[in-house]
Structure formats: structure tokens, C-alpha cells
Design a protein around this motif. Structure first.
Motif, PDB file in Angstrom:
ATOM      1  N   LEU A 218       0.614  -1.594   0.153  1.00  0.00           N
ATOM      2  CA  LEU A 218      -0.093   0.714  -0.203  1.00  0.00           C
ATOM      3  C   LEU A 218       0.767   1.428   0.195  1.00  0.00           C
ATOM      4  CD1 LEU A 218      -2.604   1.086   0.430  1.00  0.00           C
ATOM      5  CD2 LEU A 218      -2.870   1.030   2.899  1.00  0.00           C
ATOM      6  N   ARG A 219       1.841   1.460   0.840  1.00  0.00           N
ATOM      7  CA  ARG A 219       2.305   2.206   1.094  1.00  0.00           C
ATOM      8  C   ARG A 219       3.357   2.708  -0.488  1.00  0.00           C
ATOM      9  NH1 ARG A 219       6.366   4.604   5.242  1.00  0.00           N
ATOM     10  NH2 ARG A 219       4.654   4.525   6.892  1.00  0.00           N
TER      11      ARG A 219
ATOM     12  N   ALA B  32       3.387   5.345  -4.992  1.00  0.00           N
ATOM     13  CA  ALA B  32       3.455   5.730  -6.319  1.00  0.00           C
ATOM     14  C   ALA B  32       2.335   7.008  -7.122  1.00  0.00           C
ATOM     15  CB  ALA B  32       3.268   4.384  -7.223  1.00  0.00           C
ATOM     16  N   LEU B  33       1.173   6.553  -6.648  1.00  0.00           N
ATOM     17  CA  LEU B  33      -0.001   7.081  -6.652  1.00  0.00           C
ATOM     18  C   LEU B  33       0.371   8.840  -6.551  1.00  0.00           C
ATOM     19  CD1 LEU B  33      -2.904   5.241  -6.139  1.00  0.00           C
ATOM     20  CD2 LEU B  33      -2.965   5.654  -8.043  1.00  0.00           C
ATOM     21  N   ALA B  34       1.137   8.920  -4.789  1.00  0.00           N
ATOM     22  CA  ALA B  34       1.175  10.541  -4.163  1.00  0.00           C
ATOM     23  C   ALA B  34       1.815  11.033  -5.547  1.00  0.00           C
ATOM     24  CB  ALA B  34       1.964  10.205  -3.565  1.00  0.00           C
TER      25      ALA B  34
ATOM     26  N   SER C  11      11.029   9.856  -1.827  1.00  0.00           N
ATOM     27  CA  SER C  11      10.518   8.229  -1.337  1.00  0.00           C
ATOM     28  C   SER C  11      10.323   9.387  -0.027  1.00  0.00           C
ATOM     29  CB  SER C  11      11.718   7.601  -1.540  1.00  0.00           C
ATOM     30  OG  SER C  11      11.821   6.861  -0.222  1.00  0.00           O
ATOM     31  N   ARG C  12      11.426   9.999   0.444  1.00  0.00           N
ATOM     32  CA  ARG C  12      11.527  11.054   1.420  1.00  0.00           C
ATOM     33  C   ARG C  12      10.048  12.407   1.628  1.00  0.00           C
ATOM     34  NH1 ARG C  12      17.449  13.123   0.941  1.00  0.00           N
ATOM     35  NH2 ARG C  12      15.874  14.487  -0.321  1.00  0.00           N
ATOM     36  N   VAL C  13       9.605  12.100   0.077  1.00  0.00           N
ATOM     37  CA  VAL C  13       8.260  13.414   0.810  1.00  0.00           C
ATOM     38  C   VAL C  13       7.079  11.967   1.589  1.00  0.00           C
ATOM     39  CG1 VAL C  13       6.751  14.241  -1.129  1.00  0.00           C
ATOM     40  CG2 VAL C  13       8.695  14.898  -0.723  1.00  0.00           C
ATOM     41  N   ILE C  14       6.751  10.997   0.188  1.00  0.00           N
ATOM     42  CA  ILE C  14       6.184   9.859   0.619  1.00  0.00           C
ATOM     43  C   ILE C  14       5.876   9.677   1.963  1.00  0.00           C
ATOM     44  CG2 ILE C  14       5.168   7.372  -0.240  1.00  0.00           C
ATOM     45  CD1 ILE C  14       6.444   8.398  -3.247  1.00  0.00           C
ATOM     46  N   ASP C  15       7.189   9.278   2.513  1.00  0.00           N
ATOM     47  CA  ASP C  15       7.519   8.033   3.608  1.00  0.00           C
ATOM     48  C   ASP C  15       6.848   9.053   4.619  1.00  0.00           C
ATOM     49  OD1 ASP C  15       8.085   6.342   2.825  1.00  0.00           O
ATOM     50  OD2 ASP C  15      10.620   6.876   3.154  1.00  0.00           O
ATOM     51  N   ARG C  16       6.808  10.828   4.575  1.00  0.00           N
ATOM     52  CA  ARG C  16       6.881  11.949   5.274  1.00  0.00           C
ATOM     53  C   ARG C  16       5.349  12.020   5.443  1.00  0.00           C
ATOM     54  NH1 ARG C  16       7.570  17.363   4.080  1.00  0.00           N
ATOM     55  NH2 ARG C  16       9.581  16.249   3.148  1.00  0.00           N
ATOM     56  N   PHE C  17       4.402  11.810   4.572  1.00  0.00           N
ATOM     57  CA  PHE C  17       2.870  11.497   3.827  1.00  0.00           C
ATOM     58  C   PHE C  17       2.223  10.526   4.678  1.00  0.00           C
ATOM     59  CE2 PHE C  17      -0.595  10.201   1.172  1.00  0.00           C
ATOM     60  CZ  PHE C  17      -0.899  11.596   1.504  1.00  0.00           C
ATOM     61  N   LEU C  18       2.972   9.577   4.445  1.00  0.00           N
ATOM     62  CA  LEU C  18       2.565   8.292   5.474  1.00  0.00           C
ATOM     63  C   LEU C  18       2.175   8.037   6.775  1.00  0.00           C
ATOM     64  CD1 LEU C  18       3.145   5.840   2.131  1.00  0.00           C
ATOM     65  CD2 LEU C  18       1.097   6.671   2.924  1.00  0.00           C
ATOM     66  N   ASP C  19       3.292   8.576   7.221  1.00  0.00           N
ATOM     67  CA  ASP C  19       3.738   8.351   8.523  1.00  0.00           C
ATOM     68  C   ASP C  19       2.752   9.509   9.136  1.00  0.00           C
ATOM     69  OD1 ASP C  19       6.072   7.016   8.228  1.00  0.00           O
ATOM     70  OD2 ASP C  19       7.160   8.329   8.971  1.00  0.00           O
ATOM     71  N   GLU C  20       2.553  10.420   8.756  1.00  0.00           N
ATOM     72  CA  GLU C  20       1.421  11.734   9.105  1.00  0.00           C
ATOM     73  C   GLU C  20      -0.236  11.337   8.675  1.00  0.00           C
ATOM     74  OE1 GLU C  20       2.236  15.654   6.826  1.00  0.00           O
ATOM     75  OE2 GLU C  20       4.029  15.718   7.423  1.00  0.00           O
ATOM     76  N   LEU C  21       0.051  10.435   7.783  1.00  0.00           N
ATOM     77  CA  LEU C  21      -1.064   9.636   7.656  1.00  0.00           C
ATOM     78  C   LEU C  21      -2.094   8.888   9.038  1.00  0.00           C
ATOM     79  CD1 LEU C  21      -3.707   9.505   6.277  1.00  0.00           C
ATOM     80  CD2 LEU C  21      -2.779   7.936   4.698  1.00  0.00           C
TER      81      LEU C  21
END
Length: 192
Positions: free
Chosen positions: A140-141, A146-148, A167-177
């Protein structure tokens, strides 16, 4: 009726004949014959008759003794048989008790094994669920990342080429989510 005395006239004409009292010579010869016969019986027949009576008496005595011995043996055998029956009942009761105890132990053992197997199955299921959750989370991540990235590229109008930055932007976004979801779950649980 006939007269008991008959009078007979002899040559002298003075004699009388009696049916009840015999004449003296008849009495002597009769007594002498009786004594001879009695002595012969006593000498020859009585010993064999006495021996036969003694033999029969011995046989009867031996038979009575054998019967008494047999009666005692039968009584002893009955007592032994009764003791064996009582012992057999005791043994059967002990065997039933042991079988019941063994059955209880088998049931307890089966319950313990079933609990252990159930715990092992639950642990295996938890591990699989955890592994599946982790795999799904990773998939899912990566799919959300990829979608993000594609969405960010469409919004900006350019594609994001720096993969580390993406990758960093996506990880930060998912952590906040995830953090926002964790905070909202206790609130939802309190409402229920």
C-alpha cells in the motif's frame, strides 16, 4: 373246639398224652439236638456272620469318614471359591477405578494438547496476519507513494525525477497519515 388234652390208653391203661408238655425222652432228645445245632451254628456260622458284620461295620465307618473328609474338602473348596470371587470383585473394582483415572488423565491430556495446539494455531495465525498486514502495508505504501508522486507531478506539471526526494516526501506523508489515523481510533472507540 378241640380239647387240649387227649387221653390215650396204653398197654397198662394208665398213661396220658399232653400237647403242651412233651414227653421226657422227646424233651431230652429235642434239647440235645438244639444244643448240637446251636453249637454248630456258634462254631461254624457265627464267626463268618460276625466277620461279615464287622466288615460291613468297617465299610460303613470308612464310608462315613470318607464322606466327612469329602464334606470338609467341599466346604474348603467353597470357601476358597468364595474368597476367589471376592478377590475377583475387588480386582474388577480396582481395574474400573484405574480405568476411570486413566480416562480422566487422557481427557486432561487431550485438553492440554488441544489448548496448546489452539494456542499454536492462534500464534501462527497472528504471525500470518502480522506478516500479511506488513506486506499489505508495504504494498500500500508503495502504491500510495507511486500515486502520490504521479499526483504531485500532475499538480506541479512536472514529473518528480529525484527518487530519493520522492521517497522522503512519500514517507513523511504516510507517517502523518498514520499518526492522524491512530489519534482518531481512540476517539472512535470512546464514542462506542
Amino acid at each position: 373246639m378241640v380239647n387240649s388234652t387227649i387221653l390215650a390208653s396204653g398197654s397198662g391203661g394208665h398213661g396220658s398224652f399232653s400237647v403242651v408238655v412233651p414227653a421226657l425222652p422227646d424233651l431230652i432228645w429235642g434239647t440235645l439236638a438244639f444244643v448240637v445245632v446251636a453249637l454248630a451254628v456258634y462254631k461254624f456260622a457265627w464267626p463268618s456272620f460276625s466277620a461279615m458284620l464287622d466288615e460291613r461295620s468297617e465299610k460303613i465307618e470308612k464310608g462315613l469318614q470318607a464322606a466327612e473328609i469329602a464334606r470338609k474338602e467341599i466346604a474348603e473348596e467353597r470357601q476358597d471359591l468364595q474368597d476367589e470371587v471376592v478377590q475377583a470383585h475387588r480386582d474388577a473394582a480396582e481395574i474400573r477405578e484405574k480405568a476411570q483415572e486413566n480416562a480422566k488423565l487422557i481427557v486432561v491430556d487431550a485438553q492440554v494438547k488441544a489448548k496448546d495446539e489452539a494456542a499454536a494455531i492462534v500464534d501462527t495465525a497472528k504471525q500470518r496476519i502480522s506478516a500479511d498486514t506488513e506486506a499489505a502495508s508495504r504494498a500500500l505504501r508503495s502504491d500510495v507513494g507511486a500515486l502520490a508522486t504521479e499526483l504531485a507531478g500532475r499538480i506541479i506539471g512536472e514529473s518528480v525525477t529525484d527518487s530519493e526526494l520522492a521517497s522522503r516526501v512519500i514517507d513523511r506523508f504516510l507517517d502523518e497519515l498514520e499518526t492522524s489515523m491512530v489519534k482518531s481510533e481512540p476517539a472512535a472507540a470512546q464514542e462506542v
